[in-house]
Scaffold this motif. Structure first.
Motif, mmCIF file in Angstrom:
data_model
loop_
_atom_site.group_PDB
_atom_site.id
_atom_site.type_symbol
_atom_site.label_atom_id
_atom_site.label_comp_id
_atom_site.label_asym_id
_atom_site.label_seq_id
_atom_site.Cartn_x
_atom_site.Cartn_y
_atom_site.Cartn_z
ATOM 1 N N ASP A 1 26.832 40.218 45.542
ATOM 2 C CA ASP A 1 27.545 40.425 46.805
ATOM 3 C C ASP A 1 28.427 39.238 47.190
ATOM 4 N N LEU A 2 28.333 38.130 46.451
ATOM 5 C CA LEU A 2 29.142 36.950 46.773
ATOM 6 C C LEU A 2 30.324 36.748 45.827
ATOM 7 N N VAL A 3 30.665 37.764 45.030
ATOM 8 C CA VAL A 3 31.840 37.649 44.168
ATOM 9 C C VAL A 3 33.107 37.690 45.022
ATOM 10 N N GLU A 4 34.205 37.225 44.449
ATOM 11 C CA GLU A 4 35.481 37.188 45.167
ATOM 12 C C GLU A 4 35.941 38.598 45.522
ATOM 13 N N CYS A 5 36.798 38.670 46.493
ATOM 14 C CA CYS A 5 37.432 39.921 46.892
ATOM 15 C C CYS A 5 38.170 40.521 45.689
ATOM 16 N N ASP A 6 38.098 41.818 45.541
ATOM 17 C CA ASP A 6 38.877 42.517 44.524
ATOM 18 C C ASP A 6 40.267 42.760 45.102
ATOM 19 N N PHE A 7 41.243 42.020 44.593
ATOM 20 C CA PHE A 7 42.605 42.134 45.101
ATOM 21 C C PHE A 7 43.404 43.240 44.416
ATOM 22 N N GLY A 8 42.757 44.059 43.615
ATOM 23 C CA GLY A 8 43.379 45.232 43.025
ATOM 24 C C GLY A 8 44.674 44.914 42.292
ATOM 25 N N ALA A 9 45.734 45.644 42.639
ATOM 26 C CA ALA A 9 47.043 45.487 41.992
ATOM 27 C C ALA A 9 47.635 44.095 42.194
ATOM 28 N N TRP A 10 47.126 43.360 43.165
ATOM 29 C CA TRP A 10 47.653 42.013 43.445
ATOM 30 C C TRP A 10 46.942 40.922 42.646
ATOM 31 N N GLU A 11 45.876 41.279 41.964
ATOM 32 C CA GLU A 11 45.084 40.293 41.232
ATOM 33 C C GLU A 11 45.951 39.506 40.251
ATOM 34 N N ALA B 1 40.773 45.174 57.803
ATOM 35 C CA ALA B 1 40.309 46.495 57.376
ATOM 36 C C ALA B 1 41.210 47.091 56.295
ATOM 37 N N VAL B 2 42.370 46.488 56.071
ATOM 38 C CA VAL B 2 43.325 46.990 55.082
ATOM 39 C C VAL B 2 43.057 46.313 53.741
ATOM 40 N N ALA B 3 43.004 47.122 52.698
ATOM 41 C CA ALA B 3 42.772 46.607 51.347
ATOM 42 C C ALA B 3 44.086 46.558 50.568
ATOM 43 N N PRO B 4 44.201 45.627 49.640
ATOM 44 C CA PRO B 4 45.336 45.668 48.713
ATOM 45 C C PRO B 4 45.267 46.971 47.914
ATOM 46 N N PRO B 5 46.377 47.435 47.353
ATOM 47 C CA PRO B 5 46.341 48.663 46.552
ATOM 48 C C PRO B 5 45.277 48.565 45.443
ATOM 49 N N ASP B 6 44.392 49.553 45.406
ATOM 50 C CA ASP B 6 43.306 49.619 44.430
ATOM 51 C C ASP B 6 42.322 48.458 44.564
ATOM 52 N N GLY B 7 42.297 47.809 45.727
ATOM 53 C CA GLY B 7 41.419 46.662 45.929
ATOM 54 C C GLY B 7 40.417 46.888 47.034
ATOM 55 N N ALA C 1 54.318 35.235 46.503
ATOM 56 C CA ALA C 1 55.731 35.654 46.438
ATOM 57 C C ALA C 1 55.884 36.952 45.650
ATOM 58 N N GLU C 2 55.153 37.091 44.568
ATOM 59 C CA GLU C 2 55.227 38.330 43.780
ATOM 60 C C GLU C 2 54.697 39.516 44.582
ATOM 61 N N VAL C 3 53.625 39.299 45.313
ATOM 62 C CA VAL C 3 53.074 40.370 46.148
ATOM 63 C C VAL C 3 54.069 40.723 47.250
ATOM 64 N N ARG C 4 54.654 39.720 47.878
ATOM 65 C CA ARG C 4 55.642 39.957 48.939
ATOM 66 C C ARG C 4 56.815 40.781 48.406
ATOM 67 N N GLU C 5 57.252 40.478 47.194
ATOM 68 C CA GLU C 5 58.386 41.190 46.600
ATOM 69 C C GLU C 5 58.023 42.626 46.213
ATOM 70 N N GLY C 6 56.837 42.818 45.651
ATOM 71 C CA GLY C 6 56.456 44.134 45.144
ATOM 72 C C GLY C 6 55.834 45.070 46.163
ATOM 73 N N TRP C 7 55.184 44.517 47.178
ATOM 74 C CA TRP C 7 54.458 45.335 48.160
ATOM 75 C C TRP C 7 54.662 44.781 49.570
ATOM 76 N N PRO C 8 55.888 44.678 50.042
ATOM 77 C CA PRO C 8 56.105 44.021 51.348
ATOM 78 C C PRO C 8 55.395 44.718 52.506
ATOM 79 N N GLY C 9 55.442 46.020 52.579
ATOM 80 C CA GLY C 9 54.784 46.743 53.670
ATOM 81 C C GLY C 9 53.278 46.641 53.595
ATOM 82 N N GLU C 10 52.741 46.780 52.395
ATOM 83 C CA GLU C 10 51.306 46.688 52.199
ATOM 84 C C GLU C 10 50.799 45.288 52.522
ATOM 85 N N LEU C 11 51.582 44.268 52.136
ATOM 86 C CA LEU C 11 51.177 42.889 52.427
ATOM 87 C C LEU C 11 51.154 42.641 53.932
ATOM 88 N N ASP C 12 52.185 43.123 54.636
ATOM 89 C CA ASP C 12 52.211 42.949 56.097
ATOM 90 C C ASP C 12 51.007 43.617 56.752
#
Length: 139
Positions: A14-24, A47-53, A29-40
């Motif tokens: 239960d203490l493993v890192e967050c699963d950042f999904g597609a952002w892993e 309560a919002v998860a990264p895509p597939d995270g 900067a890459e996340v901001r460029e590829g998923w600006p709305g999702e990042l915001d």
């Protein structure tokens, strides 16, 4: 564990890192460029998860479960928890009764040490956050 006299090591999934999904493995900067709305949306709500995270709410639930299990297994004992940034930030947020903005404002160094006292009566005392003085010897 060896330096402390060979104390037992217990793995807590239960203490493993967050699963950042597609952002892993991507930079901010890459996340901001590829998923600006999702990042915001992610920055605005734990309560919002990264895509597939996984969301920070989910990480907080499992980190809380781990802390409760450790307190039950080792009452009134000192426990050393080695984990990743997100679970540690969430434990510190809760210990400090801080808001969710804390999660994106606190920087934790690799191998930084934070000390939190948890008392049987529910009291909490944060003694230190992200202490890196021990790293000066190896820098």
């Amino acid at each position: 564990a060896e330096a402390l006299g060979g104390v037992p090591v217990r793995r807590e999934d239960d203490l493993v890192e967050c699963d950042f999904g597609a952002w892993e493995g991507r930079t901010f900067a890459e996340v901001r460029e590829g998923w600006p709305g999702e990042l915001d949306a992610w920055l605005a709500s734990p309560a919002v998860a990264p895509p597939d995270g996984e969301s920070f709410v989910q990480v907080a639930e499992r980190a809380g479960r781990a802390v409760a299990a450790l307190c039950e297994a080792y009452p009134r004992e000192t426990v050393v928890v080695v984990s990743h940034v997100s679970p540690i930030k969430l434990m510190l947020r809760d210990a400090l009764a801080a808001g969710d903005a804390f999660l994106h404002r606190l920087y934790l160094d690799a191998a930084g040490i934070s000390v939190v006292d948890l008392w049987p009566d529910g009291g909490v005392a944060v003694r230190s956050v992200n202490d890196t003085a021990h790293l000066a010897e190896i820098a």
